[in-house]
Scaffold this motif. Structure first.
Motif, PDB file in Angstrom:
ATOM      1  N   LEU A   1     -17.640  -0.784  -0.054  1.00  0.00           N
ATOM      2  CA  LEU A   1     -18.118   0.309  -0.916  1.00  0.00           C
ATOM      3  C   LEU A   1     -17.124   1.475  -0.865  1.00  0.00           C
ATOM      4  O   LEU A   1     -16.920   2.048   0.184  1.00  0.00           O
ATOM      5  N   GLY A   2     -16.495   1.765  -2.008  1.00  0.00           N
ATOM      6  CA  GLY A   2     -15.503   2.843  -2.038  1.00  0.00           C
ATOM      7  C   GLY A   2     -14.202   2.408  -1.376  1.00  0.00           C
ATOM      8  O   GLY A   2     -13.679   3.076  -0.498  1.00  0.00           O
ATOM      9  N   THR A   3     -13.673   1.298  -1.847  1.00  0.00           N
ATOM     10  CA  THR A   3     -12.530   0.644  -1.185  1.00  0.00           C
ATOM     11  C   THR A   3     -11.212   1.398  -1.333  1.00  0.00           C
ATOM     12  O   THR A   3     -10.295   1.198  -0.537  1.00  0.00           O
ATOM     13  N   GLY A   4     -11.081   2.278  -2.335  1.00  0.00           N
ATOM     14  CA  GLY A   4      -9.806   2.991  -2.543  1.00  0.00           C
ATOM     15  C   GLY A   4      -8.680   1.986  -2.768  1.00  0.00           C
ATOM     16  O   GLY A   4      -8.686   1.205  -3.717  1.00  0.00           O
ATOM     17  N   GLY A   5      -7.709   1.981  -1.869  1.00  0.00           N
ATOM     18  CA  GLY A   5      -6.579   1.043  -1.972  1.00  0.00           C
ATOM     19  C   GLY A   5      -6.829  -0.268  -1.239  1.00  0.00           C
ATOM     20  O   GLY A   5      -5.886  -0.957  -0.856  1.00  0.00           O
ATOM     21  N   GLY A   6      -8.119  -0.604  -1.013  1.00  0.00           N
ATOM     22  CA  GLY A   6      -8.420  -1.907  -0.401  1.00  0.00           C
ATOM     23  C   GLY A   6      -8.758  -1.828   1.077  1.00  0.00           C
ATOM     24  O   GLY A   6      -8.613  -2.823   1.810  1.00  0.00           O
TER      25      GLY A   6
ATOM     26  N   PRO B   1     -11.679  -1.026   3.990  1.00  0.00           N
ATOM     27  CA  PRO B   1     -11.119  -2.034   4.903  1.00  0.00           C
ATOM     28  C   PRO B   1     -11.032  -3.449   4.317  1.00  0.00           C
ATOM     29  O   PRO B   1     -10.611  -4.377   4.991  1.00  0.00           O
ATOM     30  N   GLY B   2     -11.441  -3.638   3.038  1.00  0.00           N
ATOM     31  CA  GLY B   2     -11.661  -4.990   2.511  1.00  0.00           C
ATOM     32  C   GLY B   2     -10.459  -5.929   2.553  1.00  0.00           C
ATOM     33  O   GLY B   2     -10.603  -7.098   2.919  1.00  0.00           O
ATOM     34  N   ILE B   3      -9.263  -5.412   2.155  1.00  0.00           N
ATOM     35  CA  ILE B   3      -8.126  -6.352   2.062  1.00  0.00           C
ATOM     36  C   ILE B   3      -7.688  -6.859   3.453  1.00  0.00           C
ATOM     37  O   ILE B   3      -7.576  -8.084   3.646  1.00  0.00           O
ATOM     38  N   PRO B   4      -7.482  -5.995   4.456  1.00  0.00           N
ATOM     39  CA  PRO B   4      -7.129  -6.547   5.774  1.00  0.00           C
ATOM     40  C   PRO B   4      -8.179  -7.531   6.302  1.00  0.00           C
ATOM     41  O   PRO B   4      -7.828  -8.580   6.864  1.00  0.00           O
ATOM     42  N   LEU B   5      -9.462  -7.219   6.093  1.00  0.00           N
ATOM     43  CA  LEU B   5     -10.508  -8.123   6.601  1.00  0.00           C
ATOM     44  C   LEU B   5     -10.521  -9.439   5.820  1.00  0.00           C
ATOM     45  O   LEU B   5     -10.762 -10.503   6.405  1.00  0.00           O
ATOM     46  N   ALA B   6     -10.270  -9.378   4.517  1.00  0.00           N
ATOM     47  CA  ALA B   6     -10.230 -10.624   3.730  1.00  0.00           C
ATOM     48  C   ALA B   6      -9.076 -11.513   4.198  1.00  0.00           C
ATOM     49  O   ALA B   6      -9.187 -12.743   4.211  1.00  0.00           O
ATOM     50  N   ILE B   7      -7.970 -10.889   4.595  1.00  0.00           N
ATOM     51  CA  ILE B   7      -6.830 -11.675   5.122  1.00  0.00           C
ATOM     52  C   ILE B   7      -7.222 -12.300   6.468  1.00  0.00           C
ATOM     53  O   ILE B   7      -6.954 -13.476   6.732  1.00  0.00           O
ATOM     54  N   ALA B   8      -7.897 -11.524   7.311  1.00  0.00           N
ATOM     55  CA  ALA B   8      -8.242 -12.014   8.658  1.00  0.00           C
ATOM     56  C   ALA B   8      -9.395 -13.015   8.647  1.00  0.00           C
ATOM     57  O   ALA B   8      -9.493 -13.848   9.540  1.00  0.00           O
ATOM     58  N   TRP B   9     -10.279 -12.918   7.637  1.00  0.00           N
ATOM     59  CA  TRP B   9     -11.473 -13.775   7.579  1.00  0.00           C
ATOM     60  C   TRP B   9     -11.488 -14.499   6.218  1.00  0.00           C
ATOM     61  O   TRP B   9     -12.286 -14.152   5.326  1.00  0.00           O
ATOM     62  N   PRO B  10     -10.637 -15.520   6.048  1.00  0.00           N
ATOM     63  CA  PRO B  10     -10.444 -16.126   4.718  1.00  0.00           C
ATOM     64  C   PRO B  10     -11.648 -16.912   4.195  1.00  0.00           C
ATOM     65  O   PRO B  10     -11.685 -17.237   3.000  1.00  0.00           O
ATOM     66  N   ASP B  11     -12.634 -17.204   5.052  1.00  0.00           N
ATOM     67  CA  ASP B  11     -13.808 -17.953   4.577  1.00  0.00           C
ATOM     68  C   ASP B  11     -14.974 -17.041   4.206  1.00  0.00           C
ATOM     69  O   ASP B  11     -16.055 -17.518   3.845  1.00  0.00           O
TER      70      ASP B  11
ATOM     71  N   LEU C   1       0.842  -1.198   0.000  1.00  0.00           N
ATOM     72  CA  LEU C   1       0.000   0.000   0.000  1.00  0.00           C
ATOM     73  C   LEU C   1       0.884   1.258   0.000  1.00  0.00           C
ATOM     74  O   LEU C   1       0.630   2.219  -0.737  1.00  0.00           O
ATOM     75  N   GLU C   2       1.938   1.226   0.810  1.00  0.00           N
ATOM     76  CA  GLU C   2       2.864   2.367   0.832  1.00  0.00           C
ATOM     77  C   GLU C   2       3.544   2.548  -0.520  1.00  0.00           C
ATOM     78  O   GLU C   2       3.713   3.675  -0.996  1.00  0.00           O
ATOM     79  N   GLN C   3       3.921   1.426  -1.144  1.00  0.00           N
ATOM     80  CA  GLN C   3       4.598   1.523  -2.451  1.00  0.00           C
ATOM     81  C   GLN C   3       3.661   2.085  -3.505  1.00  0.00           C
ATOM     82  O   GLN C   3       4.002   2.992  -4.252  1.00  0.00           O
ATOM     83  N   TRP C   4       2.437   1.537  -3.565  1.00  0.00           N
ATOM     84  CA  TRP C   4       1.461   2.023  -4.543  1.00  0.00           C
ATOM     85  C   TRP C   4       1.113   3.486  -4.296  1.00  0.00           C
ATOM     86  O   TRP C   4       0.845   4.252  -5.216  1.00  0.00           O
ATOM     87  N   ASN C   5       1.135   3.870  -3.029  1.00  0.00           N
ATOM     88  CA  ASN C   5       0.744   5.241  -2.668  1.00  0.00           C
ATOM     89  C   ASN C   5       1.741   6.278  -3.185  1.00  0.00           C
ATOM     90  O   ASN C   5       1.410   7.449  -3.283  1.00  0.00           O
ATOM     91  N   LYS C   6       2.943   5.827  -3.531  1.00  0.00           N
ATOM     92  CA  LYS C   6       3.917   6.760  -4.130  1.00  0.00           C
ATOM     93  C   LYS C   6       3.527   7.053  -5.571  1.00  0.00           C
ATOM     94  O   LYS C   6       3.874   8.086  -6.122  1.00  0.00           O
ATOM     95  N   LYS C   7       2.798   6.112  -6.187  1.00  0.00           N
ATOM     96  CA  LYS C   7       2.424   6.281  -7.604  1.00  0.00           C
ATOM     97  C   LYS C   7       1.037   6.898  -7.745  1.00  0.00           C
ATOM     98  O   LYS C   7       0.813   7.769  -8.568  1.00  0.00           O
ATOM     99  N   ILE C   8       0.081   6.416  -6.970  1.00  0.00           N
ATOM    100  CA  ILE C   8      -1.275   6.967  -7.029  1.00  0.00           C
ATOM    101  C   ILE C   8      -1.774   7.222  -5.604  1.00  0.00           C
ATOM    102  O   ILE C   8      -1.376   6.534  -4.672  1.00  0.00           O
ATOM    103  N   ASN C   9      -2.680   8.193  -5.504  1.00  0.00           N
ATOM    104  CA  ASN C   9      -3.102   8.651  -4.194  1.00  0.00           C
ATOM    105  C   ASN C   9      -4.143   7.691  -3.590  1.00  0.00           C
ATOM    106  O   ASN C   9      -5.312   7.762  -3.926  1.00  0.00           O
ATOM    107  N   LEU C  10      -3.679   6.799  -2.718  1.00  0.00           N
ATOM    108  CA  LEU C  10      -4.604   5.824  -2.118  1.00  0.00           C
ATOM    109  C   LEU C  10      -4.921   6.168  -0.673  1.00  0.00           C
ATOM    110  O   LEU C  10      -6.057   5.984  -0.220  1.00  0.00           O
ATOM    111  N   ILE C  11      -3.895   6.621   0.055  1.00  0.00           N
ATOM    112  CA  ILE C  11      -4.084   6.997   1.462  1.00  0.00           C
ATOM    113  C   ILE C  11      -3.343   8.318   1.692  1.00  0.00           C
ATOM    114  O   ILE C  11      -2.500   8.700   0.884  1.00  0.00           O
ATOM    115  N   SER C  12      -3.642   8.944   2.817  1.00  0.00           N
ATOM    116  CA  SER C  12      -2.994  10.214   3.146  1.00  0.00           C
ATOM    117  C   SER C  12      -1.475  10.025   3.190  1.00  0.00           C
ATOM    118  O   SER C  12      -0.974   8.987   3.627  1.00  0.00           O
TER     119      SER C  12
END
Ligand SMILES: C[S@@+](CC[C@H](N)C(=O)[O-])C[C@H]1O[C@@H](n2cnc3c(N)ncnc32)[C@H](O)[C@@H]1O
Length: 220
Positions: free
Chosen positions: A81-86, A88-98, A37-48
């Motif tokens: 809805l409006g995930t931006g750089g993922g 809350p979806g990506i952390p939650l998908a990692i924590a809740w794989p089912d 996320l930090e790497q991508w954020n250098k290229k496109i604006n995903l997080i502050s």
């Protein structure tokens, strides 16, 4: 590397204090996502770009808190809805794989970054889709998540038509919410009676970085 280890240790401490049962490989994936996320954020604006707190706490742990207020279940269908750089979806998908996560955003380059991160991390239970939420057709969800996207009334207007009867909308929000909640409840007649109730919980106790932040749950 040292920073990576220290931040991962800080995340582990916060998660174990809240009794989140995460495996070592889930922690590694969460840390790898924070780096991507930090790497991508250098290229496109995903997080502050303000470096006032580690990404792994300010964004990853913040997202994981939703699971404390709403334990996800196997097979549950969730829309971010409006995930931006993922978030809350990506952390939650990692924590809740089912649980199955659909991550939607109206900005194509953000969704391209999200899908690239999902692929690189090998997350099998999340898909990123480029769409305005208003344009989603023929889908229903058990749960809709949203972090820093729109006013509650607008989120309810987006959500009510594809939320299942027992479903709920869960938002991470900041600031004084009394007026926003009142407005959303007053507008429910326009949204098939959704929401019938709205609960909100301060999360400042989980980390000093979450002062004035809340989790809001709107139910049918
Ligand atoms: C402030 S960003 C927050 C992104 C992410 N949830 C986070 O916490 O970092 C808001 C995102 O919502 C997306 N968005 C706003 N309105 C939308 C809509 N109607 N449909 C889909 N995405 C939308 C924007 O493109 C933007 O990426």
């Amino acid at each position: 590397m040292k920073r990576h280890t220290e931040e991962l240790d800080a995340l582990k401490e916060l998660c174990s204090r809240e009794q989140m049962a995460l495996t070592e490989s889930q922690y590694e994936l969460l840390a790898a996502y924070a780096l991507l996320l930090e790497q991508w954020n250098k290229k496109i604006n995903l997080i502050s770009r303000k470096e006032d707190a580690p990404v792994i706490i300010k964004h990853v742990f913040h997202s994981l808190l939703m699971g404390l207020f709403h334990p996800f279940s196997a097979g549950e269908k969730v829309l971010d809805l409006g995930t931006g750089g993922g978030l809350p979806g990506i952390p939650l998908a990692i924590a809740w794989p089912d649980t199955r996560f659909l991550l939607v955003d109206s900005t194509g380059k953000k969704i391209a970054a999200c899908q690239a991160m999902i692929n690189e991390l090998g997350i099998g239970n999340a898909v990123a889709l480029h769409s305005r939420v208003e344009e989603l057709k023929g889908l229903t969800f058990d749960t809709v998540l949203s972090r820093q996207v729109a006013q509650l009334e607008q989120l309810c207007a987006y959500t009510y038509r594809f939320l299942k009867p027992e479903g709920c909308l869960i938002c991470l929000k900041g600031g004084n919410l009394e007026e926003e909640i009142k407005t959303a409840l007053e507008a429910r007649h326009a949204h098939h009676g959704f929401p019938s109730t709205i609960e909100h919980f301060a999360i400042s106790g989980f980390s000093p970085f979450f002062a004035e932040k809340e989790i809001v749950i709107a139910r049918r």
